[in-house]
Design a protein around this motif. Structure first.
Motif, PDB file in Angstrom:
ATOM      1  N   ASN A  98       0.810  -1.225   0.000  1.00  0.00           N
ATOM      2  CA  ASN A  98       0.000   0.000   0.000  1.00  0.00           C
ATOM      3  C   ASN A  98       0.837   1.267   0.000  1.00  0.00           C
ATOM      4  O   ASN A  98       0.361   2.325  -0.411  1.00  0.00           O
ATOM      5  CB  ASN A  98      -0.975   0.007   1.180  1.00  0.00           C
ATOM      6  N   SER A  99       2.071   1.188   0.435  1.00  0.00           N
ATOM      7  CA  SER A  99       2.914   2.386   0.461  1.00  0.00           C
ATOM      8  C   SER A  99       3.907   2.428  -0.703  1.00  0.00           C
ATOM      9  O   SER A  99       4.698   3.361  -0.810  1.00  0.00           O
ATOM     10  CB  SER A  99       3.662   2.491   1.791  1.00  0.00           C
ATOM     11  N   LEU A 100       3.857   1.441  -1.581  1.00  0.00           N
ATOM     12  CA  LEU A 100       4.763   1.374  -2.721  1.00  0.00           C
ATOM     13  C   LEU A 100       4.451   2.486  -3.724  1.00  0.00           C
ATOM     14  O   LEU A 100       3.306   2.673  -4.119  1.00  0.00           O
ATOM     15  CB  LEU A 100       4.621   0.009  -3.404  1.00  0.00           C
ATOM     16  N   HIS A 101       5.469   3.237  -4.113  1.00  0.00           N
ATOM     17  CA  HIS A 101       5.325   4.278  -5.130  1.00  0.00           C
ATOM     18  C   HIS A 101       5.744   3.664  -6.463  1.00  0.00           C
ATOM     19  O   HIS A 101       6.912   3.341  -6.661  1.00  0.00           O
ATOM     20  CB  HIS A 101       6.187   5.492  -4.795  1.00  0.00           C
ATOM     21  N   ILE A 102       4.762   3.481  -7.336  1.00  0.00           N
ATOM     22  CA  ILE A 102       4.996   2.761  -8.584  1.00  0.00           C
ATOM     23  C   ILE A 102       4.046   3.309  -9.641  1.00  0.00           C
ATOM     24  O   ILE A 102       3.012   3.887  -9.313  1.00  0.00           O
ATOM     25  CB  ILE A 102       4.783   1.251  -8.333  1.00  0.00           C
ATOM     26  N   GLU A 103       4.389   3.152 -10.906  1.00  0.00           N
ATOM     27  CA  GLU A 103       3.542   3.643 -11.984  1.00  0.00           C
ATOM     28  C   GLU A 103       2.332   2.731 -12.161  1.00  0.00           C
ATOM     29  O   GLU A 103       2.477   1.553 -12.447  1.00  0.00           O
ATOM     30  CB  GLU A 103       4.323   3.702 -13.294  1.00  0.00           C
ATOM     31  N   TYR A 104       1.138   3.309 -12.003  1.00  0.00           N
ATOM     32  CA  TYR A 104      -0.086   2.521 -12.121  1.00  0.00           C
ATOM     33  C   TYR A 104      -0.474   2.235 -13.563  1.00  0.00           C
ATOM     34  O   TYR A 104      -1.072   1.224 -13.853  1.00  0.00           O
ATOM     35  CB  TYR A 104      -1.256   3.235 -11.441  1.00  0.00           C
ATOM     36  N   ALA A 105      -0.172   3.104 -14.486  1.00  0.00           N
ATOM     37  CA  ALA A 105      -0.631   2.956 -15.877  1.00  0.00           C
ATOM     38  C   ALA A 105       0.330   2.118 -16.715  1.00  0.00           C
ATOM     39  O   ALA A 105       0.340   2.216 -17.931  1.00  0.00           O
ATOM     40  CB  ALA A 105      -0.841   4.325 -16.505  1.00  0.00           C
ATOM     41  N   LYS A 106       1.128   1.302 -16.096  1.00  0.00           N
ATOM     42  CA  LYS A 106       2.110   0.459 -16.781  1.00  0.00           C
ATOM     43  C   LYS A 106       1.861  -1.008 -16.447  1.00  0.00           C
ATOM     44  O   LYS A 106       1.107  -1.343 -15.543  1.00  0.00           O
ATOM     45  CB  LYS A 106       3.537   0.823 -16.348  1.00  0.00           C
ATOM     46  N   VAL A 107       2.530  -1.862 -17.203  1.00  0.00           N
ATOM     47  CA  VAL A 107       2.526  -3.293 -16.931  1.00  0.00           C
ATOM     48  C   VAL A 107       3.911  -3.651 -16.409  1.00  0.00           C
ATOM     49  O   VAL A 107       4.922  -3.206 -16.942  1.00  0.00           O
ATOM     50  CB  VAL A 107       2.214  -4.094 -18.215  1.00  0.00           C
ATOM     51  N   HIS A 108       3.950  -4.427 -15.369  1.00  0.00           N
ATOM     52  CA  HIS A 108       5.212  -4.825 -14.759  1.00  0.00           C
ATOM     53  C   HIS A 108       5.487  -6.281 -15.142  1.00  0.00           C
ATOM     54  O   HIS A 108       4.667  -7.158 -14.883  1.00  0.00           O
ATOM     55  CB  HIS A 108       5.141  -4.646 -13.247  1.00  0.00           C
ATOM     56  N   TRP A 109       6.631  -6.506 -15.805  1.00  0.00           N
ATOM     57  CA  TRP A 109       7.071  -7.851 -16.139  1.00  0.00           C
ATOM     58  C   TRP A 109       7.970  -8.334 -15.016  1.00  0.00           C
ATOM     59  O   TRP A 109       8.990  -7.708 -14.708  1.00  0.00           O
ATOM     60  CB  TRP A 109       7.844  -7.875 -17.462  1.00  0.00           C
ATOM     61  N   ILE A 110       7.575  -9.423 -14.385  1.00  0.00           N
ATOM     62  CA  ILE A 110       8.347  -9.994 -13.296  1.00  0.00           C
ATOM     63  C   ILE A 110       8.790 -11.393 -13.736  1.00  0.00           C
ATOM     64  O   ILE A 110       7.973 -12.318 -13.815  1.00  0.00           O
ATOM     65  CB  ILE A 110       7.539 -10.061 -11.980  1.00  0.00           C
ATOM     66  N   GLY A 111      10.059 -11.528 -14.082  1.00  0.00           N
ATOM     67  CA  GLY A 111      10.584 -12.816 -14.510  1.00  0.00           C
ATOM     68  C   GLY A 111      10.514 -13.834 -13.381  1.00  0.00           C
ATOM     69  O   GLY A 111      10.687 -13.490 -12.204  1.00  0.00           O
ATOM     70  N   ALA A 112      10.271 -15.080 -13.736  1.00  0.00           N
ATOM     71  CA  ALA A 112      10.137 -16.141 -12.733  1.00  0.00           C
ATOM     72  C   ALA A 112      11.406 -16.304 -11.902  1.00  0.00           C
ATOM     73  O   ALA A 112      11.350 -16.701 -10.740  1.00  0.00           O
ATOM     74  CB  ALA A 112       9.776 -17.459 -13.404  1.00  0.00           C
ATOM     75  N   LYS A 113      12.558 -15.951 -12.496  1.00  0.00           N
ATOM     76  CA  LYS A 113      13.831 -16.086 -11.786  1.00  0.00           C
ATOM     77  C   LYS A 113      14.380 -14.728 -11.347  1.00  0.00           C
ATOM     78  O   LYS A 113      15.539 -14.643 -10.933  1.00  0.00           O
ATOM     79  CB  LYS A 113      14.842 -16.808 -12.667  1.00  0.00           C
ATOM     80  N   SER A 114      13.560 -13.697 -11.408  1.00  0.00           N
ATOM     81  CA  SER A 114      14.002 -12.373 -10.949  1.00  0.00           C
ATOM     82  C   SER A 114      13.962 -12.323  -9.423  1.00  0.00           C
ATOM     83  O   SER A 114      13.403 -13.204  -8.771  1.00  0.00           O
ATOM     84  CB  SER A 114      13.123 -11.272 -11.548  1.00  0.00           C
ATOM     85  N   ASN A 115      14.534 -11.289  -8.872  1.00  0.00           N
ATOM     86  CA  ASN A 115      14.609 -11.131  -7.424  1.00  0.00           C
ATOM     87  C   ASN A 115      13.223 -10.813  -6.852  1.00  0.00           C
ATOM     88  O   ASN A 115      12.677  -9.750  -7.136  1.00  0.00           O
ATOM     89  CB  ASN A 115      15.594 -10.015  -7.075  1.00  0.00           C
ATOM     90  N   PRO A 116      12.652 -11.687  -6.035  1.00  0.00           N
ATOM     91  CA  PRO A 116      11.331 -11.411  -5.469  1.00  0.00           C
ATOM     92  C   PRO A 116      11.333 -10.237  -4.498  1.00  0.00           C
ATOM     93  O   PRO A 116      10.291  -9.650  -4.233  1.00  0.00           O
ATOM     94  CB  PRO A 116      10.947 -12.712  -4.759  1.00  0.00           C
ATOM     95  N   ASP A 117      12.497  -9.870  -3.986  1.00  0.00           N
ATOM     96  CA  ASP A 117      12.578  -8.796  -3.004  1.00  0.00           C
ATOM     97  C   ASP A 117      12.869  -7.431  -3.624  1.00  0.00           C
ATOM     98  O   ASP A 117      13.249  -6.499  -2.912  1.00  0.00           O
ATOM     99  CB  ASP A 117      13.631  -9.139  -1.946  1.00  0.00           C
ATOM    100  N   THR A 118      12.682  -7.295  -4.941  1.00  0.00           N
ATOM    101  CA  THR A 118      12.875  -5.997  -5.595  1.00  0.00           C
ATOM    102  C   THR A 118      11.966  -4.940  -4.990  1.00  0.00           C
ATOM    103  O   THR A 118      12.382  -3.826  -4.705  1.00  0.00           O
ATOM    104  CB  THR A 118      12.628  -6.114  -7.114  1.00  0.00           C
ATOM    105  N   ASN A 119      10.696  -5.291  -4.794  1.00  0.00           N
ATOM    106  CA  ASN A 119       9.729  -4.395  -4.151  1.00  0.00           C
ATOM    107  C   ASN A 119       8.523  -5.228  -3.702  1.00  0.00           C
ATOM    108  O   ASN A 119       8.493  -6.448  -3.913  1.00  0.00           O
ATOM    109  CB  ASN A 119       9.327  -3.232  -5.086  1.00  0.00           C
TER     110      ASN A 119
END
Length: 174
Positions: A17-38
């Motif tokens: 709820n406090s994450l500042h992120i772009e709402y009008a975009k799509v976020h690609w999260i790779g299966a092997k990417s870092n889960p702790d990015t945000n």
């Protein structure tokens, strides 16, 4: 179809709820990417365990205020020629905020005699077959959800995405 209430621990809910992120975009999260990015990547990675088969990555997007909420499925929102033998398994919907009135998720379509309706309860995760039609009923207030789809191959409206990366992409639908 599954419904998981009180899905995240309160610390994760607060972080999301406090994450500042772009709402009008799509976020690609790779299966092997870092889960702790945000907090978003952590949420998305937490849904991988519900898949029956492998996926290279997920698209995730915030649903803040749908314009003309029509029946749709998320595969067709991203793809024109997706390989039928590699379809995503599920659409995941995570509820961050419930509206003052309305905003239920409806699964089915206009031609089906049976439609199921689900209340948008904060910290609820719902997932269902990605081929199923769904829409949001009209509402008043502030309703925020996050849609997630895990892909076996990159959706055809995007350049090839890497399973090790986190990228922010343009939203390809209205």
């Amino acid at each position: 179809m599954k419904i998981l209430d009180d899905y995240l621990p309160q610390d994760d809910v607060n972080a999301l709820n406090s994450l500042h992120i772009e709402y009008a975009k799509v976020h690609w999260i790779g299966a092997k990417s870092n889960p702790d990015t945000n907090a978003l990547t952590k949420l998305v990675h937490s849904t991988y365990k519900y898949l029956e088969g492998p996926a290279i990555g997920a698209t995730a997007w915030y649903n803040v205020r749908p314009v003309d909420p029509v029946w749709h499925n998320d595969i067709l929102s991203y793809c024109d020629k997706y390989p039928i033998n590699n379809l995503p398994e599920y659409t995941f919907i995570y509820y961050m905020r419930a509206p003052d009135k309305g905003g239920h998720l409806e699964i089915g379509n206009e031609s089906l005699s049976i439609n199921k309706t689900f209340e948008p309860i904060p910290n609820r995760l719902i997932y269902f077959d990605a081929c199923m039609q769904h829409r949001v009923q009209p509402y008043e207030g502030n309703r925020v959800s996050i849609g997630i789809v895990w892909w076996k191959v990159t959706p055809d409206r995007y350049e090839e995405q890497n399973g090790n990366e986190y990228n922010v992409l343009e939203r390809v639908w209205k």
